[in-house]
Design an enzyme around this catalytic site. Structure first.
Site, mmCIF file in Angstrom:
data_model
loop_
_atom_site.group_PDB
_atom_site.id
_atom_site.type_symbol
_atom_site.label_atom_id
_atom_site.label_comp_id
_atom_site.label_asym_id
_atom_site.label_seq_id
_atom_site.Cartn_x
_atom_site.Cartn_y
_atom_site.Cartn_z
ATOM 1 N N THR A 27 11.850 41.191 -47.296
ATOM 2 C CA THR A 27 13.028 41.437 -47.870
ATOM 3 C C THR A 27 14.474 40.910 -47.555
ATOM 4 O O THR A 27 15.754 41.231 -47.505
ATOM 5 C CB THR A 27 13.068 43.221 -47.474
ATOM 6 N N ASP A 28 14.647 40.282 -46.544
ATOM 7 C CA ASP A 28 15.703 39.974 -45.511
ATOM 8 C C ASP A 28 17.061 38.724 -46.387
ATOM 9 O O ASP A 28 17.915 39.230 -46.976
ATOM 10 C CB ASP A 28 15.481 39.061 -44.066
ATOM 11 N N SER A 36 11.197 35.985 -44.145
ATOM 12 C CA SER A 36 12.406 35.386 -45.119
ATOM 13 C C SER A 36 13.727 34.812 -44.688
ATOM 14 O O SER A 36 13.880 33.876 -44.629
ATOM 15 C CB SER A 36 12.561 36.441 -46.314
ATOM 16 N N THR A 90 7.054 40.586 -45.445
ATOM 17 C CA THR A 90 6.783 41.898 -44.827
ATOM 18 C C THR A 90 5.039 42.584 -45.404
ATOM 19 O O THR A 90 4.463 42.653 -45.312
ATOM 20 C CB THR A 90 7.351 42.651 -44.227
#
Ligand code: ASP
Length: 324
Positions: A86-87, A54, A12
């Protein structure tokens, strides 16, 4: 002047919202193009290695990031910042923590709001991560995750909210420091653990989550000749429904190492209960109880240990040294 290598991998932080409100990838990373900051006090070297959401990041990608950082270390870089979706950020961070020497600051960051959204946190987090990577205080802290003015260890940080900018938390222990205007401020020390050198990374290390009424179906489904290892997120302090046990035993009989953590957000798995499926029985069966790691981190640790050729007691010790 310190030289910091910024490795961009996507996520993101490098995306934008389009006219329909959808968050999409960019061909040019808006963060990499920003002239960052810190009043010319940092020499920033940029490598746009990947442009991956990710969920597309694999252990093979993590290995490539590892190789790039090793190369930079040999070239005398002072610190590294990695921007990442961030995942799965916590998994890449922990993989690097387990596989790189603890010699220079390595900091991962990301964003919850894409680059053109109101309140976008990407550029701010990127700047904070550079500050932390360039701080003398950041040496010897292992791989770090910097988001929303907090400094977390790769080992214990986890994504806790789908969208909130304060998503990254360290349950049980808390962040080890905060980022202020002046730089990085630390309040806790991390216990040193073993890092290993990898030249390859294996596949087929699985993660299953226990639930009320679970039986052996999923365990039997992964009981294949290609299966290398399994992490189970057990119930509570580290227990399983009794109906799972015959299938768990079949995996053990086939030599599959099984690591047990808790599906609880806080605390550690322990051998407390001596009923059927209780932690005491699971330990007796040969499950490796791993303290302090969540399921996805324990999976990375098992994967790294197996990829480094550890087996038997050596593997047990490697998995267990999360908290000494
Ligand atoms: N889905 C995004 C990713 O991990 C989320 C983010 O980057 O914040 O790539």
């Amino acid at each position: 002047m310190k030289t910091i290598l910024a490795i961009h991998t996507g996520g993101t932080i490098s995306m934008s919202q389009n006219e329909n409100g959808e968050v999409v990838q960019n061909s040019d990373n808006p963060i990499a193009e920003q002239q960052v900051i810190l009043n010319g006090k940092i020499n920033l070297v940029t490598d746009e290695m990947f442009n991956l959401p990710s969920p597309h990041v694999t252990p093979a990608v993590m290995m490539k990031i590892n190789d790039r950082i090793k190369q930079a270390m040999n070239e005398g870089i002072d610190g590294v910042v990695i921007t990442h979706g961030t995942d799965t950020l916590e998994e890449t961070a922990y993989f690097l923590d387990l596989t790189l020497p603890n010699t220079i600051p390595i900091v991962l960051t990301g964003a919850m709001r894409s680059s053109n959204e109101i309140g976008s946190d990407g550029l701010y987090n990127f700047q904070s991560a550079i500050k932390v990577a360039a701080a003398d205080e950041s040496y010897g802290k292992g791989v770090l995750v910097v988001m929303n003015d907090e400094i977390h260890t790769a080992r214990y940080v986890t994504k806790t909210h789908t969208t909130n900018v304060a998503t990254f938390r360290t349950p049980t222990f808390g962040p080890i420091g905060i980022v202020t205007h002046s730089g990085a401020n630390y309040f806790q020390e991390l216990i040193e653990t073993e890092a290993v050198e990898l030249d390859k990374v294996l596949d087929n290390v699985f993660l299953l989550k226990a639930y009320a009424g679970m039986d052996g179906t999923l365990f039997d489904a992964i009981n294949q000749p290609t299966t290398r290892g399994l992490v189970i997120e057990g119930l509570g302090a580290g227990n399983l429904p009794p109906e799972t046990l015959p299938a768990v035993q079949r995996l053990i009989d086939n030599g599959v190492p099984i690591v047990l953590v808790s599906r609880c957000y806080n605390g550690v798995a322990q051998d407390i209960y001596d009923y059927e499926g209780g932690g005491i029985q699971l330990k007796r069966l040969g499950l490796i109880l791993c303290k302090g790691l969540n399921g996805q981190k324990a999976r990375i640790k098992l994967l790294v240990g197996l990829s480094a050729g550890k087996r038997g007691q050596e593997l047990v010790e490697f998995v267990n040294n999360a908290v000494s």
